[in-house]
Enzyme design. Structure first.
Site, PDB file in Angstrom:
ATOM      1  N   TYR A  15       0.830  -1.201   0.000  1.00  0.00           N
ATOM      2  CA  TYR A  15       0.000   0.000   0.000  1.00  0.00           C
ATOM      3  C   TYR A  15       0.867   1.254   0.000  1.00  0.00           C
ATOM      4  O   TYR A  15       2.075   1.180   0.223  1.00  0.00           O
ATOM      5  CB  TYR A  15      -0.952  -0.003   1.203  1.00  0.00           C
ATOM      6  CG  TYR A  15      -0.303   0.362   2.523  1.00  0.00           C
ATOM      7  CD1 TYR A  15       0.540  -0.529   3.187  1.00  0.00           C
ATOM      8  CD2 TYR A  15      -0.513   1.611   3.105  1.00  0.00           C
ATOM      9  CE1 TYR A  15       1.127  -0.187   4.395  1.00  0.00           C
ATOM     10  CE2 TYR A  15       0.071   1.958   4.327  1.00  0.00           C
ATOM     11  CZ  TYR A  15       0.890   1.058   4.962  1.00  0.00           C
ATOM     12  OH  TYR A  15       1.484   1.394   6.145  1.00  0.00           O
ATOM     13  N   ARG A  34       7.929   3.304  -5.137  1.00  0.00           N
ATOM     14  CA  ARG A  34       8.061   2.383  -3.995  1.00  0.00           C
ATOM     15  C   ARG A  34       7.022   1.266  -4.094  1.00  0.00           C
ATOM     16  O   ARG A  34       7.313   0.112  -3.780  1.00  0.00           O
ATOM     17  CB  ARG A  34       7.916   3.163  -2.677  1.00  0.00           C
ATOM     18  CG  ARG A  34       8.200   2.296  -1.454  1.00  0.00           C
ATOM     19  CD  ARG A  34       8.291   3.115  -0.185  1.00  0.00           C
ATOM     20  NE  ARG A  34       7.039   3.769   0.145  1.00  0.00           N
ATOM     21  CZ  ARG A  34       6.908   4.716   1.070  1.00  0.00           C
ATOM     22  NH1 ARG A  34       7.960   5.110   1.758  1.00  0.00           N
ATOM     23  NH2 ARG A  34       5.729   5.262   1.314  1.00  0.00           N
ATOM     24  N   ARG A  82      -8.009 -20.437  -1.425  1.00  0.00           N
ATOM     25  CA  ARG A  82      -7.021 -20.309  -0.352  1.00  0.00           C
ATOM     26  C   ARG A  82      -5.964 -21.416  -0.411  1.00  0.00           C
ATOM     27  O   ARG A  82      -6.270 -22.595  -0.243  1.00  0.00           O
ATOM     28  CB  ARG A  82      -7.715 -20.327   1.016  1.00  0.00           C
ATOM     29  CG  ARG A  82      -6.758 -19.971   2.146  1.00  0.00           C
ATOM     30  CD  ARG A  82      -7.464 -19.840   3.488  1.00  0.00           C
ATOM     31  NE  ARG A  82      -6.502 -19.440   4.510  1.00  0.00           N
ATOM     32  CZ  ARG A  82      -5.628 -20.273   5.093  1.00  0.00           C
ATOM     33  NH1 ARG A  82      -5.625 -21.552   4.751  1.00  0.00           N
ATOM     34  NH2 ARG A  82      -4.766 -19.833   5.993  1.00  0.00           N
ATOM     35  N   LYS A 129       6.465  -2.017   1.923  1.00  0.00           N
ATOM     36  CA  LYS A 129       5.306  -1.400   2.589  1.00  0.00           C
ATOM     37  C   LYS A 129       4.117  -2.355   2.469  1.00  0.00           C
ATOM     38  O   LYS A 129       3.148  -2.112   1.733  1.00  0.00           O
ATOM     39  CB  LYS A 129       5.002  -0.021   1.980  1.00  0.00           C
ATOM     40  CG  LYS A 129       4.174   0.870   2.900  1.00  0.00           C
ATOM     41  CD  LYS A 129       4.280   2.315   2.472  1.00  0.00           C
ATOM     42  CE  LYS A 129       3.295   3.232   3.186  1.00  0.00           C
ATOM     43  NZ  LYS A 129       3.378   3.253   4.642  1.00  0.00           N
ATOM     44  N   GLU A 162      12.714   2.637  13.807  1.00  0.00           N
ATOM     45  CA  GLU A 162      11.792   3.673  13.313  1.00  0.00           C
ATOM     46  C   GLU A 162      10.569   3.681  14.205  1.00  0.00           C
ATOM     47  O   GLU A 162      10.485   2.937  15.172  1.00  0.00           O
ATOM     48  CB  GLU A 162      11.417   3.425  11.845  1.00  0.00           C
ATOM     49  CG  GLU A 162      10.673   2.127  11.599  1.00  0.00           C
ATOM     50  CD  GLU A 162      10.295   1.907  10.130  1.00  0.00           C
ATOM     51  OE1 GLU A 162      10.187   2.881   9.369  1.00  0.00           O
ATOM     52  OE2 GLU A 162      10.083   0.736   9.770  1.00  0.00           O
ATOM     53  N   LEU A 186      11.246   1.208   6.770  1.00  0.00           N
ATOM     54  CA  LEU A 186      10.696   1.625   5.491  1.00  0.00           C
ATOM     55  C   LEU A 186      11.466   2.867   5.047  1.00  0.00           C
ATOM     56  O   LEU A 186      11.637   3.799   5.843  1.00  0.00           O
ATOM     57  CB  LEU A 186       9.212   1.965   5.641  1.00  0.00           C
ATOM     58  CG  LEU A 186       8.549   2.348   4.315  1.00  0.00           C
ATOM     59  CD1 LEU A 186       8.283   1.107   3.474  1.00  0.00           C
ATOM     60  CD2 LEU A 186       7.264   3.108   4.547  1.00  0.00           C
TER      61      LEU A 186
END
Ligand code: PDD
Length: 269
Positions: A15, A34, A82, A129, A162, A186
């Site tokens: 995302y 990114r 799945r 991310k 971070e 990140l």
């Protein structure tokens, strides 16, 4: 969205959060680059994603009727029965929506925020991310329990990595220290701008980690993210950082950051 979407069942996707104002986007190319790197890292076929988002986002913002806010973008591996193996022919699900919002005023920057230290319980590919934010949710809950706003992830080596949803900077003797952009953090789009601005302002930047103990006795600590720009952290684990007020280096860089962001987001920027 299918109940079998890999994003829904496996958190198998990436995302981005992008800020906008009017018809202007803040560092959209960097966010989409990114996103593309994340898709490649996860072997999600992202062919054309970047171009599609570039085309659709201005129209999305226009139709939303909001003047300012953020856009949430997500690409998952798509729907498939799945199975832990990667499906061969799933078509990725691409999603984008507008969240109208306002951003921090200068008074809020001066008021700063608070954080607490916590063992980093995330995976070892924090450079991606990924939409699996379970650890960040737990971290935020721990921070709230301890009366803090943000969590600071600390590695087993006691090195500070971070924040829960932001990058972290420590000012020591006038120099800005931040964790290198490796797999433990990140590589924030805002982080890169902070480093540029610091260098332009003649501040020495060290992409080297500090320990939790060094952070607690630092002169200043601040964070960076799309939604918070550059924000001083005034207390960590209930203890004041420096004098417990936004410090001179943080404020100088925050002021400069606001000017850069305003310029990017102004219609004639
Ligand atoms: N979070 N580190 C982490 C773990 C993050 O989740 C984020 C962003 C950042 C800062 O990246 P950037 O400057 O590119 O926004 C660093 C977004 C804003 C979020 O999840 O809402």
């Amino acid at each position: 969205i299918s109940v079998q979407d890999r994003g829904f069942q496996f958190a198998d996707g990436v995302y981005e959060v992008v800020r906008f104002k009017g018809s202007r986007f803040l560092w959209l190319d960097e966010h989409l680059a990114r996103l593309e790197r994340g898709l490649t890292a996860l072997a999600i076929p992202g062919v054309g994603s970047r171009d599609r988002f570039t085309r659709v986002l201005p129209e999305l913002v226009r139709r939303s009727g909001s003047g300012e806010g953020s856009i949430y973008l997500q690409v998952t591996r798509g729907p498939a029965p799945r199975d832990f193996s990667m499906p061969i022919s799933a078509v990725p699900t691409e999603l984008a929506y507008v969240a109208p919002q306002t951003f921090f005023t200068w008074d809020q920057v001066l008021a700063g925020t608070t954080a607490c230290l916590m063992e980093d319980i995330r995976w070892t590919r924090c450079d991606i991310k990924a939409i699996c934010l379970t650890a960040a949710v737990l971290g935020k809950a721990v921070a709230a329990e301890r009366g803090a706003s943000e969590v600071i992830w600390v590695g087993p080596d006691r090195l500070v990595r971070e924040g829960g949803s932001c990058n972290l900077f420590v000012v020591r003797g006038g120099e800005v220290w931040t964790h290198p952009a490796d797999r433990h953090i990140l590589a924030g789009v805002t982080r890169l701008r902070v480093l540029e601005i610091a260098r332009e302002s003649g501040v020495v930047v060290r992409e080297e980690p500090v320990t939790a103990e060094e952070l607690l006795v630092a002169d200043e600590v601040f964070l960076s993210s799309t939604l918070r720009d550059l924000l001083p952290i005034l207390r960590v684990d209930g203890r004041p950082i420096g004098r417990g007020q936004a410090g001179p280096v943080s404020l100088r860089l925050a002021e400069r950051m606001r000017a850069v962001v305003d310029r990017e987001l102004s219609a004639d920027g």
